[in-house]
Design a protein around this motif. Structure first.
Motif, PDB file in Angstrom:
ATOM      1  N   SER A   1      49.907  48.397  30.663  1.00 12.51           N
ATOM      2  CA  SER A   1      49.284  49.709  30.850  1.00 12.51           C
ATOM      3  C   SER A   1      48.428  50.069  29.630  1.00 12.51           C
ATOM      4  O   SER A   1      48.818  49.821  28.483  1.00 12.51           O
ATOM      5  N   GLY A   2      47.256  50.610  29.888  1.00 10.73           N
ATOM      6  CA  GLY A   2      46.377  51.021  28.799  1.00 10.73           C
ATOM      7  C   GLY A   2      45.363  49.966  28.400  1.00 10.73           C
ATOM      8  O   GLY A   2      44.416  50.253  27.669  1.00 10.73           O
ATOM      9  N   ARG A   3      45.549  48.722  28.853  1.00 13.45           N
ATOM     10  CA  ARG A   3      44.566  47.664  28.570  1.00 13.45           C
ATOM     11  C   ARG A   3      43.461  47.705  29.630  1.00 13.45           C
ATOM     12  O   ARG A   3      43.681  48.097  30.781  1.00 13.45           O
TER      13      ARG A   3
ATOM     14  N   VAL B   1      38.947  46.891  47.939  1.00 15.53           N
ATOM     15  CA  VAL B   1      39.820  48.074  47.933  1.00 15.53           C
ATOM     16  C   VAL B   1      41.005  47.872  46.994  1.00 15.53           C
ATOM     17  O   VAL B   1      41.303  48.736  46.148  1.00 15.53           O
ATOM     18  N   HIS B   2      41.694  46.749  47.099  1.00 12.94           N
ATOM     19  CA  HIS B   2      42.895  46.529  46.287  1.00 12.94           C
ATOM     20  C   HIS B   2      42.552  46.259  44.828  1.00 12.94           C
ATOM     21  O   HIS B   2      43.261  46.731  43.924  1.00 12.94           O
ATOM     22  N   LEU B   3      41.495  45.519  44.579  1.00 10.94           N
ATOM     23  CA  LEU B   3      41.110  45.246  43.192  1.00 10.94           C
ATOM     24  C   LEU B   3      40.668  46.518  42.486  1.00 10.94           C
ATOM     25  O   LEU B   3      40.989  46.732  41.312  1.00 10.94           O
ATOM     26  N   SER B   4      39.951  47.395  43.184  1.00  9.02           N
ATOM     27  CA  SER B   4      39.504  48.639  42.552  1.00  9.02           C
ATOM     28  C   SER B   4      40.684  49.586  42.291  1.00  9.02           C
ATOM     29  O   SER B   4      40.641  50.394  41.365  1.00  9.02           O
ATOM     30  N   ALA B   5      41.737  49.451  43.093  1.00  6.88           N
ATOM     31  CA  ALA B   5      42.916  50.304  42.888  1.00  6.88           C
ATOM     32  C   ALA B   5      43.647  49.950  41.592  1.00  6.88           C
ATOM     33  O   ALA B   5      44.250  50.817  40.951  1.00  6.88           O
ATOM     34  N   HIS B   6      43.598  48.669  41.191  1.00  5.77           N
ATOM     35  CA  HIS B   6      44.384  48.221  40.039  1.00  5.77           C
ATOM     36  C   HIS B   6      43.531  47.868  38.824  1.00  5.77           C
ATOM     37  O   HIS B   6      44.082  47.608  37.751  1.00  5.77           O
ATOM     38  N   SER B   7      42.211  47.831  38.957  1.00  4.75           N
ATOM     39  CA  SER B   7      41.333  47.451  37.849  1.00  4.75           C
ATOM     40  C   SER B   7      40.689  48.686  37.225  1.00  4.75           C
ATOM     41  O   SER B   7      40.571  49.736  37.858  1.00  4.75           O
ATOM     42  N   SER B   8      40.242  48.532  35.983  1.00  4.16           N
ATOM     43  CA  SER B   8      39.463  49.589  35.346  1.00  4.16           C
ATOM     44  C   SER B   8      38.071  49.650  35.959  1.00  4.16           C
ATOM     45  O   SER B   8      37.460  50.719  36.050  1.00  4.16           O
ATOM     46  N   LEU B   9      37.569  48.470  36.369  1.00  3.38           N
ATOM     47  CA  LEU B   9      36.219  48.351  36.892  1.00  3.38           C
ATOM     48  C   LEU B   9      36.157  47.100  37.759  1.00  3.38           C
ATOM     49  O   LEU B   9      36.772  46.084  37.435  1.00  3.38           O
ATOM     50  N   VAL B  10      35.431  47.170  38.880  1.00  2.00           N
ATOM     51  CA  VAL B  10      35.227  46.010  39.756  1.00  2.00           C
ATOM     52  C   VAL B  10      33.735  45.855  40.005  1.00  2.00           C
ATOM     53  O   VAL B  10      33.041  46.836  40.298  1.00  2.00           O
ATOM     54  N   CYS B  11      33.254  44.618  39.904  1.00  5.53           N
ATOM     55  CA  CYS B  11      31.834  44.362  40.154  1.00  5.53           C
ATOM     56  C   CYS B  11      31.682  43.136  41.037  1.00  5.53           C
ATOM     57  O   CYS B  11      32.034  42.023  40.629  1.00  5.53           O
ATOM     58  N   PRO B  12      31.189  43.300  42.282  1.00  6.20           N
ATOM     59  CA  PRO B  12      30.900  42.126  43.098  1.00  6.20           C
ATOM     60  C   PRO B  12      29.683  41.388  42.537  1.00  6.20           C
ATOM     61  O   PRO B  12      28.724  42.018  42.088  1.00  6.20           O
ATOM     62  N   LEU B  13      29.742  40.048  42.537  1.00  8.11           N
ATOM     63  CA  LEU B  13      28.637  39.221  42.047  1.00  8.11           C
ATOM     64  C   LEU B  13      28.275  38.183  43.096  1.00  8.11           C
ATOM     65  O   LEU B  13      29.127  37.390  43.510  1.00  8.11           O
ATOM     66  N   SER B  14      27.019  38.175  43.516  1.00 18.44           N
ATOM     67  CA  SER B  14      26.560  37.226  44.520  1.00 18.44           C
ATOM     68  C   SER B  14      25.044  37.140  44.484  1.00 18.44           C
ATOM     69  O   SER B  14      24.368  38.118  44.124  1.00 18.44           O
TER      70      SER B  14
END
Length: 571
Positions: A254-256, A288-301
Motif C-alpha cells: 500500500s502506498g507504492r 476495469v480490473h487493472l484500473s481498480a488496483h493500479s495507480s494508472l493504466v495505459c493501453p498501448l497498441s
C-alpha cells in the motif's frame, strides 16, 4: 533514502509483454555501455532505478534487471528458465550409483544465430568450466566497454524471431522467469485464452506463492521502492493474471505506485470469431480490473481501435514497419515506453510514480492514453523553437492507445518528455536584433521552450514536461525500421542519404488524460452489450459469471463518464 535510487520493480505478464520487454531491456542495456575513457558526468537517467547489483557463486559482480516475468510453457525457446548468468558447471553432483544409467534428454530448441553472436560477445567459458562475464567497475553501475572490445552486432532477421527470447540481449537473474506450465504457448490446445483462466492461475497456491516469494526477494533488497511497473497482455488470459497481480500488489504494498501498461499486438483481421470476441472481453475485463488496483493504466497498441471493427495501424512518417510482426510493433511501443517513463527514472529531481499518477488520474481518471513522435523531426543545426513552429497547431504525436483520431479531443492533464536534443539547439540561435518569428524564440532555456509550446497548444491543461539530451538507443537487435532520410543520430537529412545505420533517435512522448477515452470506453461497453453470451459460454466456463460481466459493463460506463466535458481543447 536521500541521494539513493528510487527503485522500481518491473513485472512482465504475457508473451507480447515479453516482446515489448525484450526490446525495452535491450534499449536499457544499450544505454549502459560507454567508452572506458568517458569523462562525462553521470547520465540523466539512473539505471539503478531498474537494475540491481548481485554476485554469482564465483564472486563475479552482476547487474541485472529488477524483473519478474511470467509466460507459458514453450515460450523460452533456447533460453533457460534460470537464465545463463549464474550457471555453474561445478555444481553437477557426483553420482554414487555404479550401475547402468539411462539418460532421458528433452529435445532442445536450436539457439537463434543472433544469440550465438551475443554470447560470444558477452563472456567466455574458461578452461576451468566457469562462465566469465564482463564485470561491473567499482562494484556498481553499468559495465564499461572499450570500443576495441565492442563487437559488430549481428542483426536478427524477422524470419528468425519466433519468441521474445530469440532477441533478448540481457542476462536475467534466476529469480526473474516464472513459467506457467499448465498452459501452452504453441498449439491449439491448452491455451490461456480467457480472463477467468488468468485470474485462477494466481488463486492456485503454487503460482501465488512463487510470485510472492519473488516479490519479497526483490522488494526486501530495495532501500526506497517507489513502486511497480507492469507490462501486461490485455488481449488474452494474461489480463486476468494482471488483475490478480495488481490486486496483490495493492494489498501488500500500500502506498507504492502501480503503473500498468496494457499491451495489445498490432491490428488484427476478422475471421476468427472466438478469438475476436475473447480479445474484446479480455480487454474490457482487463481495463476495469487493472484500473481498480493500479495507480494508472495505459493501453498501448499500434492498432486504431480497441473494438471489434479493425482499423488501420497508426502511421509514422519516418518509420517503415510491418504491423503484422510482433517484433516490429513491440519495438515501437518499447521506444515510446522508454520515453514516457523518463520522469520516474531521472537521476536528478525525479517525479515519483505516485506523483506522476496523481497528476494524471484526478477525478477518477485512472486510464490515460499515450502518444509519441518516433523520431522527433529535427534537422541538423535547426533550433527547437524552429521545429515546434513548423509542427503548427496539430497534435505533435501519433496516438498509441487505440483510441482513434486525436483531432478535436480535450486534454485534462499531460506529462510530456522530449529527449535526444543537443543543448546547442534548445533555444533560438538568431542574431541579436533579428525579428523573432514566434514567442518560443524569446525563451532562454529549452525547458522553457517546451513548456511554453505546450501551454500555447493546450491552455488551462495541467501539464508537466521534461527535456533530455539523452536519446533512445536503437542498435541491433532493434529492427531496422527507419527511412533513408535519417542520419546516424536520427536527425532528418537535408542532403543525400549517408548509408550509415541509425543508432539513436530523438523522441517526443506523452501521457494524456484525454476525452477520447469517453468514446473509446463507451464504445467498448456498447459492443459488449450487443454480444449474445450464450454463444460464448466457454468464456464464462473459464471462471467468469454473468454477474461479473454486468459489473464490468457498469464500471466501463462509469469510467467513460469521467472523461466527459472539460474546458481544455487538444489539437
Amino acid at each position: 533514502m536521500a541521494g539513493g535510487a528510487r527503485e522500481v520493480l518491473t513485472l512482465q505478464l504475457g508473451h507480447f509483454a515479453g516482446f515489448v520487454g525484450a526490446h525495452w531491456w535491450n534499449q536499457q542495456d544499450a544505454a549502459l555501455y560507454r567508452p572506458t575513457d568517458a569523462k562525462e558526468p553521470p547520465g540523466e537517467l539512473c539505471p539503478d532505478v531498474l537494475y540491481r547489483t548481485g554476485r554469482t557463486l564465483h564472486g563475479q559482480e552482476t547487474y541485472t534487471p529488477r524483473l519478474i516475468l511470467m509466460d507459458l510453457k514453450g515460450s523460452l525457446s533456447s533460453l533457460k528458465q534460470e537464465g545463463g548468468l549464474y550457471r555453474d558447471t561445478h555444481l553437477d553432483a557426483a553420482i554414487a550409483w555404479q550401475g547402468k544409467l539411462t539418460t532421458h534428454k528433452e529435445e532442445l530448441y536450436p539457439k537463434n544465430p543472433y544469440l550465438q553472436d551475443f554470447l560470444s560477445a558477452e563472456g567466455v567459458l574458461n578452461s576451468d568450466g566457469i562462465w566469465r562475464v564482463k564485470s561491473i567497475p567499482n562494484g556498481k553501475g553499468p559495465p564499461l566497454l572499450t570500443t576495441a572490445t565492442t563487437p559488430k552486432p549481428l542483426i536478427p532477421t524477422e524470419g528468425s524471431i519466433r519468441v521474445w527470447s530469440d532477441f533478448l540481449r540481457v542476462h536475467l537473474h534466476p529469480r526473474s522467469i516464472c513459467m506457467i506450465q499448465k498452459y501452452n504457448h504453441d498449439g491449439e490446445a491448452g491455451r490461456l485464452e480467457a480472463f477467468g483462466q488468468g485470474e485462477s492461475i494466481l488463486k492456485e497456491p503454487r503460482y501465488l506463492e512463487e510470485l510472492e516469494d519473488r516479490l519479497h526477494f526483490y522488494v526486501e533488497e530495495c532501500d526506497y521502492l517507489q513502486g511497480f511497473q507492469i507490462l501486461c497482455d490485455l488481449h488474452n488470459g494474461f489480463s486476468g493474471v494482471g488483475a490478480k497481480a495488481t490486486e496483490l500488489l495493492k494489498d501488500e504494498y500500500s502506498g507504492r505506485g502501480i503503473i500498468t501498461w496494457g499491451l495489445l499486438p498490432g491490428p488484427y483481421s476478422l475471421g476468427e470469431p472466438q478469438k475476436d470476441i475473447y480479445r474484446l472481453l479480455n480487454t474490457a475485463f482487463g481495463l476495469v480490473h487493472l484500473s481498480a488496483h493500479s495507480s494508472l493504466v495505459c493501453p498501448l497498441s499500434l492498432g486504431g481501435s480497441l473494438g471489434l471493427r479493425p482499423e488501420p495501424p497508426v502511421h509514422f512518417p519516418h518509420l517503415r514497419y510491418d504491423a503484422t510482426l510482433p517484433f516490429h510493433c513491440s519495438a515501437i511501443l518499447a521506444t515510446a515506453l522508454d520515453t514516457v517513463t523518463v520522469p520516474y527514472r531521472l537521476r536528478s529531481s525525479p517525479v515519483s510514480m505516485v506523483h506522476l499518477a496523481d497528476m494524471l488520474n484526478f477525478s477518477g481518471k485512472k486510464v490515460v492514453t499515450a502518444g509519441a513522435t518516433i523520431p522527433f523531426p529535427l534537422v541538423p543545426n535547426q533550433s527547437l523553437p524552429d521545429t515546434l513552429v513548423q509542427l503548427g497547431g496539430v497534435t505533435p504525436w501519433t496516438p498509441l492507445s487505440a483510441c482513434g483520431d486525436p483531432s478535436g479531443i480535450r486534454c485534462f492533464a499531460q506529462s510530456v518528455v522530449l529527449r535526444g536534443l543537443d543543448k546547442a539547439c534548445h533555444t533560438s540561435q538568431l542574431t541579436p536584433g533579428t525579428p523573432l518569428p514566434s514567442p518560443l524564440h524569446a525563451c532562454t532555456t529549452g525547458e522553457e521552450v517546451l513548456a511554453q509550446y505546450l501551454q500555447q497548444q493546450q491552455p488551462s491543461v495541467r501539464s508537466s514536461s521534461h527535456l533530455l539530451r539523452t536519446p533512445c538507443k536503437v542498435v541491433p537487435p532493434y529492427p531496422y525500421l527507419f527511412s533513408s532520410s535519417l542520419s546516424q543520430q536520427g536527425l532528418l537529412l537535408d542532403g543525400p542519404p549517408t548509408g550509415a545505420a541509425v543508432e539513436s533517435i530523438p523522441v517526443l512522448g506523452a501521457l494524456c488524460s484525454s476525452s477520447s477515452l469517453n468514446k473509446t470506453l463507451g464504445d467498448l461497453a456498447k459492443e459488449l452489450t450487443k454480444l449474445n453470451l450464450r454463444r460464448w459460454a466457454s468464456f464464462l466456463d473459464a471462471g467468469v459469471e454473468q454477474d461479473d460481466l454486468e459489473e464490468v459493463l457498469q464500471e466501463l460506463c462509469s469510467l467513460a463518464q469521467c472523461y466527459q466535458g472539460g474546458d481544455s481543447l487538444m489539437g
